[in-house]
Enzyme design. Structure first.
Site, mmCIF file in Angstrom:
data_model
loop_
_atom_site.group_PDB
_atom_site.id
_atom_site.type_symbol
_atom_site.label_atom_id
_atom_site.label_comp_id
_atom_site.label_asym_id
_atom_site.label_seq_id
_atom_site.Cartn_x
_atom_site.Cartn_y
_atom_site.Cartn_z
ATOM 1 N N SER A 142 -7.832 5.776 -9.715
ATOM 2 C CA SER A 142 -9.176 5.376 -8.680
ATOM 3 C C SER A 142 -10.453 5.694 -9.389
ATOM 4 O O SER A 142 -10.137 6.236 -9.718
ATOM 5 C CB SER A 142 -8.889 5.642 -7.318
ATOM 6 O OG SER A 142 -10.314 4.510 -6.969
ATOM 7 N N TYR A 155 -9.393 10.443 0.161
ATOM 8 C CA TYR A 155 -9.455 9.650 -0.897
ATOM 9 C C TYR A 155 -9.464 9.653 -2.115
ATOM 10 O O TYR A 155 -8.151 9.952 -2.963
ATOM 11 C CB TYR A 155 -8.959 8.325 -0.082
ATOM 12 C CG TYR A 155 -8.613 6.886 -0.740
ATOM 13 C CD1 TYR A 155 -8.099 6.460 -1.188
ATOM 14 C CD2 TYR A 155 -9.908 6.278 -2.253
ATOM 15 C CE1 TYR A 155 -6.977 5.736 -2.042
ATOM 16 C CE2 TYR A 155 -8.804 5.384 -3.884
ATOM 17 C CZ TYR A 155 -7.963 5.014 -2.425
ATOM 18 O OH TYR A 155 -7.253 3.584 -3.766
HETATM 19 N N1 LIG Z 1 -6.958 -2.689 -4.376
HETATM 20 C C1 LIG Z 1 -7.183 -1.564 -4.474
HETATM 21 O O1 LIG Z 1 -8.423 -1.842 -4.973
HETATM 22 C C2 LIG Z 1 -7.205 -0.694 -5.494
HETATM 23 C C3 LIG Z 1 -8.394 0.280 -6.439
HETATM 24 C C4 LIG Z 1 -7.553 1.641 -6.758
HETATM 25 C C5 LIG Z 1 -6.776 2.707 -6.588
HETATM 26 N N2 LIG Z 1 -6.256 1.438 -5.973
HETATM 27 C C6 LIG Z 1 -4.323 2.031 -5.381
HETATM 28 O O2 LIG Z 1 -3.601 1.054 -5.770
HETATM 29 C C7 LIG Z 1 -2.310 1.555 -4.980
HETATM 30 C C8 LIG Z 1 -1.229 0.723 -4.483
HETATM 31 O O3 LIG Z 1 -2.718 -0.183 -3.262
HETATM 32 P P1 LIG Z 1 -3.105 -1.744 -2.984
HETATM 33 O O4 LIG Z 1 -3.762 -1.878 -3.521
HETATM 34 O O5 LIG Z 1 -1.645 -2.572 -3.781
HETATM 35 O O6 LIG Z 1 -2.297 -1.695 -1.718
HETATM 36 P P2 LIG Z 1 -1.846 -1.899 -0.624
HETATM 37 O O7 LIG Z 1 -1.306 -3.814 -0.882
HETATM 38 O O8 LIG Z 1 -2.122 -2.118 0.440
HETATM 39 O O9 LIG Z 1 0.384 -2.287 -0.860
HETATM 40 C C9 LIG Z 1 0.458 -0.601 -0.797
HETATM 41 C C10 LIG Z 1 1.381 -0.677 -0.874
HETATM 42 O O10 LIG Z 1 2.435 1.097 -0.882
HETATM 43 C C11 LIG Z 1 2.830 1.180 0.416
HETATM 44 N N3 LIG Z 1 3.045 2.387 1.511
HETATM 45 C C12 LIG Z 1 1.710 2.245 1.379
HETATM 46 N N4 LIG Z 1 2.035 3.978 2.452
HETATM 47 C C13 LIG Z 1 3.327 3.800 1.849
HETATM 48 C C14 LIG Z 1 3.651 5.819 2.371
HETATM 49 N N5 LIG Z 1 3.664 6.058 3.144
HETATM 50 N N6 LIG Z 1 4.677 5.595 1.513
HETATM 51 C C15 LIG Z 1 5.602 4.988 0.774
HETATM 52 N N7 LIG Z 1 4.982 3.491 0.709
HETATM 53 C C16 LIG Z 1 3.383 3.555 1.377
HETATM 54 C C17 LIG Z 1 3.224 0.070 0.647
HETATM 55 O O11 LIG Z 1 4.593 -0.028 1.658
HETATM 56 P P3 LIG Z 1 5.047 -1.249 2.701
HETATM 57 O O12 LIG Z 1 4.505 -2.516 2.107
HETATM 58 O O13 LIG Z 1 6.256 -0.962 3.240
HETATM 59 O O14 LIG Z 1 3.440 -1.218 3.705
HETATM 60 C C18 LIG Z 1 2.878 -1.350 0.119
HETATM 61 O O15 LIG Z 1 4.038 -1.675 -0.806
HETATM 62 C C19 LIG Z 1 -2.431 2.680 -4.287
HETATM 63 O O16 LIG Z 1 -2.516 3.800 -4.642
HETATM 64 C C20 LIG Z 1 -3.864 2.498 -3.960
HETATM 65 O O17 LIG Z 1 -4.943 3.656 -3.761
HETATM 66 C C21 LIG Z 1 -6.460 0.403 -5.067
#
Ligand SMILES: NC(=O)c1ccc[n+]([C@@H]2O[C@H](COP(=O)([O-])OP(=O)(O)OC[C@H]3O[C@@H](n4cnc5c(N)ncnc54)[C@H](OP(=O)(O)O)[C@@H]3O)[C@@H](O)[C@H]2O)c1
Length: 247
Positions: A142, A155
């Site tokens: 991130s 985080y």
């Molecule tokens: N969105 C942003 O702005 C952003 C920025 C920087 C980094 N990130 C990183 O990008 C990654 C994906 O985030 P996202 O934005 O796509 O979030 P999201 O839309 O909330 O999706 C999260 C995903 O992770 C899965 N997940 C959550 N907790 C889990 C666990 N304990 N074990 C296995 N799977 C789990 C969820 O599965 P379910 O669908 O089954 O719940 C879902 O597939 C994360 O690592 C996040 O920190 C995101």
């Protein structure tokens, strides 16, 4: 055919990475935690486009389940692709939590640690015997590891730790020609941390040189491209994908 495993592939960035990898001809194993329906929708999208994908359940906060997950991956590889190994692991699964350092509880801290650092460490260790030589590990970190934004200290600290771990992975797995990179998204429109309110989105867009928040495909396309042969010499790096966030 190259085969990629994407944790947290049911929604958000992981779903986009899955679809974009499949569009480039890769076989996809995507995992979900609780949202099986969303994972099956991603599989249907990929298969409707002529690709091949399988969804498996995985909670990355429970490392004791990883050996059984490795067995499930082995069976899936044999059954779906008549393959013994996969090529790429994308450690993407995660969740957000806003709480200032002064009020973070030990349980909150431990939960974030298990998903964002311990999980990727031991999942990678567990799956290594099934990974092909010449493979690639992508750790999703991130931009909060570069800039301190309010309320995400544990985080961000674990994402920073994952970036350090990435360099050690690249060093230790280099003898098997496995490369390891981190990709560090800026703010992207997903459901992370409850999603974006219009006010929060406007704030984040104003902090971004290109004047908007990212969309999942901004990340999915980049990751699929990073995996391509053209990018074979990129190793041990953290690459920010943010449109120029807080620069
Ligand atoms: N969105 C942003 O702005 C952003 C920025 C920087 C980094 N990130 C990183 O990008 C990654 C994906 O985030 P996202 O934005 O796509 O979030 P999201 O839309 O909330 O999706 C999260 C995903 O992770 C899965 N997940 C959550 N907790 C889990 C666990 N304990 N074990 C296995 N799977 C789990 C969820 O599965 P379910 O669908 O089954 O719940 C879902 O597939 C994360 O690592 C996040 O920190 C995101």
């Amino acid at each position: 055919m190259s085969i990629v495993i994407i944790t947290g592939g049911s929604r958000g960035l992981g779903a986009s990475i899955a679809v974009q990898c499949a569009k480039r001809g890769m076989g996809v194993i995507l995992t979900y935690n609780s949202n099986r329906r969303a994972a099956e929708t991603v599989v249907d999208t990929i298969e409707a486009d002529g690709g091949k994908a399988v969804a498996l359940e995985l909670d990355v906060s429970h490392s004791e389940t990883f050996p059984a997950f490795r067995d499930a991956v082995g069976e899936t590889l044999a059954k779906t692709w008549t393959a013994k190994a996969f090529d790429v692991l994308v450690n993407n699964a995660g969740y957000g939590l806003y709480n200032p350092i002064a009020s973070v509880t030990e349980d909150e801290f431990d939960g974030l640690f298990r998903v964002h650092l311990k999980g990727p460490f031991f999942l990678t260790q567990t799956l290594l015997p099934l990974m092909a030589d010449g493979g690639h590990i992508v750790n999703v970190t991130s931009a909060t590891s570069r800039v301190a934004t309010a309320g995400v200290a544990p985080y961000a600290a674990f994402k920073g730790g994952l970036e350090v771990l990435t360099r050690y992975m690249a060093k230790e797995f280099g003898e098997r020609r496995i490369r390891a990179n981190s990709i560090a998204p800026g703010p992207i429109r997903t459901e992370l941390g409850g999603g974006l309110t219009p006010e929060f989105e406007a704030l984040l867009a104003g902090q971004t040189a290109l004047g908007r928040v990212g969309e999942p495909d901004d990340v999915g396309c980049m990751v699929a491209s990073l995996l391509s042969e053209e990018n074979r010499w990129i190793n041990a790096q953290t690459i920010e994908i943010s449109g120029g966030y807080i620069i």
